[in-house]
Every structure is written in structure tokens, then in C-alpha cells.
Design a protein around this motif. Structure first.
Motif, PDB file in Angstrom:
ATOM      1  N   TYR A   5     106.412  47.479  51.776  1.00 26.87           N
ATOM      2  CA  TYR A   5     105.196  47.454  50.968  1.00 26.87           C
ATOM      3  C   TYR A   5     103.989  47.447  51.897  1.00 26.87           C
ATOM      4  O   TYR A   5     104.027  46.843  52.969  1.00 26.87           O
ATOM      5  N   ILE A   6     102.917  48.109  51.463  1.00 30.38           N
ATOM      6  CA  ILE A   6     101.647  48.069  52.186  1.00 30.38           C
ATOM      7  C   ILE A   6     100.529  48.055  51.154  1.00 30.38           C
ATOM      8  O   ILE A   6     100.590  48.773  50.152  1.00 30.38           O
ATOM      9  N   ASP A   7      99.521  47.208  51.377  1.00 30.00           N
ATOM     10  CA  ASP A   7      98.377  47.184  50.474  1.00 30.00           C
ATOM     11  C   ASP A   7      97.170  47.830  51.153  1.00 30.00           C
ATOM     12  O   ASP A   7      97.283  48.383  52.252  1.00 30.00           O
ATOM     13  N   SER A   8      96.022  47.746  50.505  1.00 30.34           N
ATOM     14  CA  SER A   8      94.823  48.407  51.044  1.00 30.34           C
ATOM     15  C   SER A   8      94.400  47.827  52.390  1.00 30.34           C
ATOM     16  O   SER A   8      93.844  48.550  53.220  1.00 30.34           O
ATOM     17  N   THR A   9      94.689  46.560  52.623  1.00 31.38           N
ATOM     18  CA  THR A   9      94.364  45.959  53.921  1.00 31.38           C
ATOM     19  C   THR A   9      95.175  46.623  55.031  1.00 31.38           C
ATOM     20  O   THR A   9      94.646  46.961  56.082  1.00 31.38           O
ATOM     21  N   GLY A  10      96.466  46.813  54.786  1.00 31.62           N
ATOM     22  CA  GLY A  10      97.327  47.475  55.766  1.00 31.62           C
ATOM     23  C   GLY A  10      96.903  48.905  56.019  1.00 31.62           C
ATOM     24  O   GLY A  10      96.869  49.365  57.159  1.00 31.62           O
ATOM     25  N   ILE A  11      96.551  49.604  54.947  1.00 32.48           N
ATOM     26  CA  ILE A  11      96.076  50.983  55.091  1.00 32.48           C
ATOM     27  C   ILE A  11      94.794  50.990  55.923  1.00 32.48           C
ATOM     28  O   ILE A  11      94.618  51.828  56.807  1.00 32.48           O
ATOM     29  N   GLY A  12      93.917  50.035  55.659  1.00 35.50           N
ATOM     30  CA  GLY A  12      92.672  49.934  56.417  1.00 35.50           C
ATOM     31  C   GLY A  12      92.915  49.712  57.903  1.00 35.50           C
ATOM     32  O   GLY A  12      92.214  50.273  58.747  1.00 35.50           O
ATOM     33  N   ILE A  13      93.917  48.905  58.239  1.00 43.69           N
ATOM     34  CA  ILE A  13      94.251  48.667  59.645  1.00 43.69           C
ATOM     35  C   ILE A  13      94.711  49.966  60.303  1.00 43.69           C
ATOM     36  O   ILE A  13      94.291  50.291  61.414  1.00 43.69           O
ATOM     37  N   LEU A  14      95.568  50.725  59.625  1.00 49.89           N
ATOM     38  CA  LEU A  14      96.035  52.008  60.182  1.00 49.89           C
ATOM     39  C   LEU A  14      94.865  52.965  60.397  1.00 49.89           C
ATOM     40  O   LEU A  14      94.788  53.648  61.424  1.00 49.89           O
ATOM     41  N   LEU A  15      93.957  53.007  59.437  1.00 51.68           N
ATOM     42  CA  LEU A  15      92.787  53.891  59.579  1.00 51.68           C
ATOM     43  C   LEU A  15      91.870  53.428  60.709  1.00 51.68           C
ATOM     44  O   LEU A  15      91.294  54.264  61.416  1.00 51.68           O
ATOM     45  N   SER A  16      91.746  52.119  60.904  1.00 48.52           N
ATOM     46  CA  SER A  16      90.900  51.629  61.990  1.00 48.52           C
ATOM     47  C   SER A  16      91.505  51.969  63.350  1.00 48.52           C
ATOM     48  O   SER A  16      90.773  52.259  64.300  1.00 48.52           O
TER      49      SER A  16
END
Length: 107
Positions: free
Chosen positions: A60-71
């Protein structure tokens, strides 16, 4: 009532053949984001190493995890070392497609 069994998160760095890989397992959400940042912080700025985030065992990944990948993607732009997200489970890839970020992690 949420009856879903939570899967403990882990981020395991590995180094092999000049490539740094971080294997993510379990559930990546807001509650474990500081743990992931602590693992990634010393690796993201290493310009000469390729950095791979392996999601094979991520449930599972939420928006916080997605944000980390994008950063990480943003921080690594222009560096000689490349950044990849690999072995993305189908259900997470579908989320990446829905949010429009799948193209950034295509190999």
C-alpha cells in the motif's frame, strides 16, 4: 471498522554492482514517512550512484509516499546517477496511472 491487517513497513538499503537499491515492504503511509526519509536522506544526494526504489513487496502507498517518490525524482534531476522505481505491483501501478505519475517512473 477497518478490519484490514496492517503490514509493517520496512525500507532496506542494498548496494550491489555499484547500484544502490532500497526495497520497500508493507504499507507506506503518513505514519511511516519519517522512517523512509531517514533511510533515503543520505542516499538521494549521492550524485554518482544510480538509485533504485524497488516496490515489489509494497502492499500500500498513500499520497505521502507518492510525494516522497516525486521529491526524490525532483532532487535527482540533472545528476549523473539515475533514479528508477522498479517492480511496481499492479495495484500500485494503477494508482500511479490514475494520478498521472506513472510516466515519470517508466523504465
Amino acid at each position: 471498522m477497518n478490519t484490514r491487517k496492517s503490514e509493517k513497513f520496512s525500507a532496506t538499503p542494498q548496494f550491489e554492482n555499484g547500484v544502490r537499491t532500497v526495497v520497500l515492504r508493507g504499507e507506506l503511509d503518513l505514519s511511516v514517512a519519517p522512517d523512509l526519509r531517514k533511510v533515503l536522506e543520505p542516499l538521494v544526494g549521492n550524485e554518482d550512484e544510480d538509485l533504485i526504489i524497488n516496490l515489489k513487496e509494497l502492499k500500500y502507498i498513500d499520497s505521502t509516499g507518492i510525494g516522497i517518490l516525486l521529491s526524490i525524482l525532483k532532487a535527482r534531476q540533472g545528476m549523473p546517477g539515475r533514479f528508477f522505481v522498479r517492480e511496481i505491483p499492479d495495484h500500485i501501478h494503477k494508482l500511479f496511472e490514475l494520478t498521472g505519475i506513472a510516466k515519470f517512473f517508466a523504465e
